[in-house]
Design an enzyme around this catalytic site. Structure first.
Site, PDB file in Angstrom:
ATOM      1  N   GLU A   5      -0.913  -1.961   5.091  1.00 31.51           N
ATOM      2  CA  GLU A   5       0.234  -2.018   6.385  1.00 31.51           C
ATOM      3  C   GLU A   5       0.016  -0.943   7.060  1.00 31.51           C
ATOM      4  O   GLU A   5       0.448  -1.131   8.064  1.00 31.51           O
ATOM      5  CB  GLU A   5       1.844  -2.238   6.110  1.00 31.51           C
ATOM      6  CG  GLU A   5       2.736  -2.348   7.213  1.00 31.51           C
ATOM      7  CD  GLU A   5       3.150  -0.744   8.102  1.00 31.51           C
ATOM      8  OE1 GLU A   5       3.628  -1.502   8.623  1.00 31.51           O
ATOM      9  OE2 GLU A   5       3.092  -0.564   7.035  1.00 31.51           O
ATOM     10  N   ASP A  53       0.802  -0.775   0.062  1.00 33.21           N
ATOM     11  CA  ASP A  53       0.581  -0.232  -0.047  1.00 33.21           C
ATOM     12  C   ASP A  53       0.874   1.588  -0.456  1.00 33.21           C
ATOM     13  O   ASP A  53       1.958   0.672   0.068  1.00 33.21           O
ATOM     14  CB  ASP A  53      -1.377   0.168   1.275  1.00 33.21           C
ATOM     15  CG  ASP A  53      -0.764  -0.368   2.402  1.00 33.21           C
ATOM     16  OD1 ASP A  53       0.833  -0.593   3.001  1.00 33.21           O
ATOM     17  OD2 ASP A  53      -0.970   0.107   3.543  1.00 33.21           O
TER      18      ASP A  53
END
Ligand code: NI
Length: 394
Positions: free
Chosen positions: A142, A85
């Protein structure tokens, strides 16, 4: 090392892939996706893994992708994780492959982490010089904080569906030379907790304080007394952080408000210290408020736990890294007060989280000028390939 050491992956095995890896990394960089929205990134990864012959499982804990490759009859299995991400930051690098998604940026290098693991994936599938099972975990979210990708994947049965003997992951590390590794057994990165303390008094006119219970004065005293938690309650050989990052109360100079609020960020490196901090912060907030005739409501939200590397897997990973880059490029990693949701994986499996230097001049993580250093792509890919080959030695 024996003569057979040549059979294990080296950085130069990836030289002819360097340009391709850089192109892949820059593609991901130009197309960043926020936590829980990594649809295209996940598709991109899954398609490549399938092309290379992996058994691919999509939508593990949301948009997580797991690529599994089995070779030989070996019963050992390894898991390696990369995060996918990006962050809600407007990119200011001015690079030719700058983010095409306005307000979104790969400012933490997860584009690089993903590409390095893909580089190893292609190599392992082509050479198949291992005996056992490889599980490549591409994790979403994350950066999400609560309910992050690691938690979601574990809750979705990650380790039951894809059993492994150990798990490894890495993060790039601005400030350290490119291609150098920073290693640490035991605690590496902090647990991160957020505490909201709402103080309730009794509002009134600023000119008649004796008729009120002033929550601002109570809040101010709580803030000051919290400064004693680290100095008086934490063992001096250990370390922790208590930061009051937000304080709010009142609307005008001539009004004593009803409420005030303070919000804390709390970091620790061991479960014991983490518990001590919670106990002391709760105790101080309640008793100081009571001393001022105010009351408190405390929302103590535990975030990512401490990243704790296991001894055996850390010395194994250190050995592999040294074989690739030489002992002079391996150093002891200092404790990092930032947090990382890889910690959840390490609560279930032994393993090691490594740090890979991103260059001494690299802007910090989460900075709008940050960029992952492509000089690391072959290093990281070789690390994961060789670590797998040695962990699942034929
Ligand atoms: Ni990161």
């Amino acid at each position: 090392m024996s003569d057979t050491s040549n059979q294990f992956a080296t950085i130069s095995d990836f030289d002819d892939k360097a340009a391709e890896l850089a192109a892949a990394r820059q593609h991901l960089h130009a197309h960043p996706e926020l936590s829980f929205q990594e649809h295209e990134t996940a598709k991109y990864i899954a398609a490549r893994l399938e092309d290379w012959g992996y058994e691919v499982t999509r939508n593990v804990g949301g948009l997580g992708v797991v690529g599994r490759l089995q070779q030989g009859s070996g019963g050992r299995s390894i898991a390696i994780r990369a995060d996918m991400d990006a962050l809600p930051i407007t990119e200011a690098t001015g690079l030719p492959y700058t983010s095409l998604a306005s307000g979104t940026m790969h400012a933490c290098g997860h584009d690089g982490h993903t590409t390095m693991l893909l580089g190893a994936a292609e190599y392992l599938a082509r050479t198949r010089h291992f005996n056992g099972t490889v599980n490549l975990i591409f994790q979403p979210a994350e950066e999400a904080g609560k309910g992050s990708g690691a938690q979601a994947m574990i809750a979705d049965g990650l380790f039951e569906r894809f059993p492994c003997d150990a798990i490894f992951g890495l993060h790039n590390h601005p400030g350290a030379p490119v291609g150098s590794f920073l290693m640490r057994a035991g605690p590496l990165m902090a647990a991160s907790d957020t505490v909201t303390i709402k103080i309730t008094g009794h509002g009134g006119h600023a000119s008649r304080p004796h008729l009120t219970v002033d929550p601002i004065v109570a809040a101010a005293n709580i803030v000051m007394t919290l400064q004693t938690v680290i100095s008086r309650n934490v063992n001096p050989t250990e370390t922790a952080v208590v930061t009051v990052g937000l304080i709010h109360g009142g609307t005008a100079s001539n009004v004593i408000p009803e409420n005030a609020e303070i919000v804390l960020s709390v970091r620790s490196f061991s479960a014991g210290v983490r518990d001590t901090l919670e106990q002391r912060i709760r105790g101080i907030a309640a008793s100081v408020a009571q001393a001022h005739s105010a009351t408190v409501e405390i929302d103590y939200e535990r975030g990512y736990p401490v990243v704790v590397n296991s001894e055996a897997e850390t010395s194994f990973a250190t050995e592999i890294a040294a074989e690739l880059v030489g002992h002079e490029k391996i150093s002891v990693c200092p404790l990092i007060p930032g947090s990382e949701d890889f910690a959840y994986f390490l609560e279930h499996k032994p393993g090691c989280f490594l740090r890979l230097g991103n260059g001494e001049e690299s802007p910090f993580l989460h900075n709008s000028k940050y960029d992952f250093n492509d000089g690391n792509l072959t290093v990281g890919a070789a690390l994961w390939a060789r670590l797998t080959e040695r962990f699942l030695a034929v």
